[in-house]
Design a protein around this motif. Structure first.
Motif, PDB file in Angstrom:
ATOM      1  N   ALA A 123       9.546  -5.342 -16.397  1.00  0.00           N
ATOM      2  CA  ALA A 123       8.442  -4.754 -17.155  1.00  0.00           C
ATOM      3  C   ALA A 123       8.669  -3.250 -17.270  1.00  0.00           C
ATOM      4  N   ARG A 124       7.969  -2.657 -18.191  1.00  0.00           N
ATOM      5  CA  ARG A 124       8.066  -1.220 -18.397  1.00  0.00           C
ATOM      6  C   ARG A 124       6.688  -0.609 -18.264  1.00  0.00           C
ATOM      7  N   ARG A 125       6.593   0.465 -17.514  1.00  0.00           N
ATOM      8  CA  ARG A 125       5.307   1.158 -17.419  1.00  0.00           C
ATOM      9  C   ARG A 125       5.016   1.838 -18.733  1.00  0.00           C
ATOM     10  N   LYS A 126       3.782   1.722 -19.192  1.00  0.00           N
ATOM     11  CA  LYS A 126       3.466   2.302 -20.511  1.00  0.00           C
ATOM     12  C   LYS A 126       3.803   3.775 -20.529  1.00  0.00           C
ATOM     13  N   GLU A 133       7.704   6.521 -13.282  1.00  0.00           N
ATOM     14  CA  GLU A 133       7.453   7.454 -14.366  1.00  0.00           C
ATOM     15  C   GLU A 133       6.952   6.685 -15.581  1.00  0.00           C
ATOM     16  N   PRO A 134       6.150   7.327 -16.432  1.00  0.00           N
ATOM     17  CA  PRO A 134       5.775   6.665 -17.680  1.00  0.00           C
ATOM     18  C   PRO A 134       7.031   6.216 -18.433  1.00  0.00           C
ATOM     19  N   GLY A 135       7.037   4.973 -18.868  1.00  0.00           N
ATOM     20  CA  GLY A 135       8.204   4.428 -19.527  1.00  0.00           C
ATOM     21  C   GLY A 135       9.259   3.895 -18.571  1.00  0.00           C
ATOM     22  N   GLY A 136       9.016   4.002 -17.265  1.00  0.00           N
ATOM     23  CA  GLY A 136       9.977   3.550 -16.268  1.00  0.00           C
ATOM     24  C   GLY A 136      10.089   2.038 -16.206  1.00  0.00           C
ATOM     25  N   THR A 137      11.176   1.566 -15.618  1.00  0.00           N
ATOM     26  CA  THR A 137      11.498   0.142 -15.583  1.00  0.00           C
ATOM     27  C   THR A 137      11.258  -0.461 -14.207  1.00  0.00           C
ATOM     28  N   LEU A 138      10.649  -1.632 -14.195  1.00  0.00           N
ATOM     29  CA  LEU A 138      10.395  -2.393 -12.980  1.00  0.00           C
ATOM     30  C   LEU A 138      11.138  -3.720 -13.043  1.00  0.00           C
ATOM     31  N   MET A 139      11.704  -4.132 -11.896  1.00  0.00           N
ATOM     32  CA  MET A 139      12.270  -5.473 -11.784  1.00  0.00           C
ATOM     33  C   MET A 139      11.986  -6.012 -10.390  1.00  0.00           C
ATOM     34  N   PHE A 140      11.516  -7.262 -10.329  1.00  0.00           N
ATOM     35  CA  PHE A 140      11.291  -7.902  -9.039  1.00  0.00           C
ATOM     36  C   PHE A 140      11.507  -9.405  -9.178  1.00  0.00           C
ATOM     37  N   VAL A 141      11.614 -10.074  -8.042  1.00  0.00           N
ATOM     38  CA  VAL A 141      11.856 -11.518  -8.026  1.00  0.00           C
ATOM     39  C   VAL A 141      10.605 -12.239  -7.540  1.00  0.00           C
ATOM     40  N   GLY A 195       0.787  -1.226   0.000  1.00  0.00           N
ATOM     41  CA  GLY A 195       0.000   0.000   0.000  1.00  0.00           C
ATOM     42  C   GLY A 195       0.817   1.273   0.000  1.00  0.00           C
ATOM     43  N   LEU A 196       2.111   1.170  -0.236  1.00  0.00           N
ATOM     44  CA  LEU A 196       2.998   2.330  -0.168  1.00  0.00           C
ATOM     45  C   LEU A 196       2.581   3.418  -1.158  1.00  0.00           C
ATOM     46  N   ASP A 197       2.669   4.665  -0.720  1.00  0.00           N
ATOM     47  CA  ASP A 197       2.418   5.808  -1.596  1.00  0.00           C
ATOM     48  C   ASP A 197       3.306   6.960  -1.132  1.00  0.00           C
ATOM     49  N   LEU A 198       4.430   7.135  -1.806  1.00  0.00           N
ATOM     50  CA  LEU A 198       5.385   8.181  -1.439  1.00  0.00           C
ATOM     51  C   LEU A 198       5.067   9.520  -2.090  1.00  0.00           C
ATOM     52  N   GLY A 199       4.083   9.530  -2.993  1.00  0.00           N
ATOM     53  CA  GLY A 199       3.699  10.789  -3.621  1.00  0.00           C
ATOM     54  C   GLY A 199       4.679  11.288  -4.657  1.00  0.00           C
ATOM     55  N   ARG A 200       5.525  10.400  -5.185  1.00  0.00           N
ATOM     56  CA  ARG A 200       6.454  10.782  -6.244  1.00  0.00           C
ATOM     57  C   ARG A 200       6.767   9.565  -7.100  1.00  0.00           C
ATOM     58  N   TYR A 233       3.831  -0.619  -7.582  1.00  0.00           N
ATOM     59  CA  TYR A 233       4.913  -0.377  -8.538  1.00  0.00           C
ATOM     60  C   TYR A 233       4.550   0.745  -9.504  1.00  0.00           C
ATOM     61  N   ALA A 234       3.364   0.651 -10.103  1.00  0.00           N
ATOM     62  CA  ALA A 234       2.947   1.636 -11.110  1.00  0.00           C
ATOM     63  C   ALA A 234       2.838   3.038 -10.515  1.00  0.00           C
ATOM     64  N   ARG A 235       2.361   3.111  -9.291  1.00  0.00           N
ATOM     65  CA  ARG A 235       2.182   4.403  -8.615  1.00  0.00           C
ATOM     66  C   ARG A 235       3.503   5.159  -8.482  1.00  0.00           C
ATOM     67  N   HIS A 236       4.602   4.417  -8.435  1.00  0.00           N
ATOM     68  CA  HIS A 236       5.900   5.032  -8.180  1.00  0.00           C
ATOM     69  C   HIS A 236       6.809   5.086  -9.405  1.00  0.00           C
TER      70      HIS A 236
END
Length: 206
Positions: free
Chosen positions: A200-203, A135-143, A99-104, A130-133
């Motif tokens: 994954a990459r955020r659209k 930028e558009p086009g940003g990269t996500l990686m998790f295990v 539920g994290l939301d850092l506002g950026r 993940y998506a909340r944090h």
């Protein structure tokens, strides 16, 4: 199993110094390969949110050494204290990733060996975090793991909880949260102990 998952924070909090020594300062096995892939998807000098950052070593320290700006989140106060001492010019936050939301937003979000300590149900809600944090086009990686289920380990004489969703659940959750270019890879091709690395990459636009 849920009780064991809830004990994770307390376990790492009580043994923060031991964990830091045990984890060490050096990337292990195929970690360097996957982390290079992650960094290659980021802009030079970009920002990274490290979820479940632990002591900051060796993952965040590698990012920092390559010129990235790190913000680390971990639910263990002891581990966050170690990060603040070692890397005072970066931001370290003691918080639960659920539920994290850092506002950026950040150029990259990394959850390395961390979100798989959550229950399967909690993991279904992480794509929105993940998506909340990102930028558009940003990269996500998790295990994650290779299939839905729970695997119990042991550390410091206590149960160590790990869980996974099925691959199609990860893919569906990421797609629903606006992620594209979703890729699953075996963590360590030489041993294939079960762990999978998801990228994954955020659209590019909301």
């Amino acid at each position: 199993m849920t009780a064991a998952a809830e004990e994770i924070v307390d376990l790492y909090s009580r043994h923060a110094d031991v964990w830091a020594i045990t984890r060490g300062d050096v990337l292990r096995g195929s970690e360097a390969m996957h982390l290079e892939r992650f960094m290659d998807g980021l802009p030079s000098g970009g920002t990274v949110l490290d979820l479940g950052c632990g002591s900051g070593r060796p993952i965040a320290s590698t990012l920092i050494s390559r010129g990235f700006h790190a913000t680390g989140v971990d639910a263990s106060p002891g581990l966050i204290d170690l990060c603040r001492t070692a890397f005072p010019n970066h931001r370290w936050i003691c918080a639960d990733m659920r539920g994290l939301d850092l506002g950026r937003r950040f150029d990259g979000v990394l959850a390395w060996y961390s979100s798989f300590h959550l229950t399967a149900q909690a993991q279904t809600e992480m794509p929105e975090v993940y998506a909340r944090h990102l930028e558009p086009g940003g990269t996500l990686m998790f295990v994650g793991g290779p299939r839905r289920g729970t695997a119990m380990g042991e550390w410091m004489g206590r149960p160590l909880h790990h869980a996974s969703l099925d691959p199609q659940e990860y893919r569906a959750g990421l797609a629903a949260a606006g992620f594209v270019s979703v890729e699953e890879r075996v963590l360590d091709p030489d041993r294939d102990e079960g762990a999978r690395v998801w990228t994954a990459r955020r659209k590019a636009s909301d």
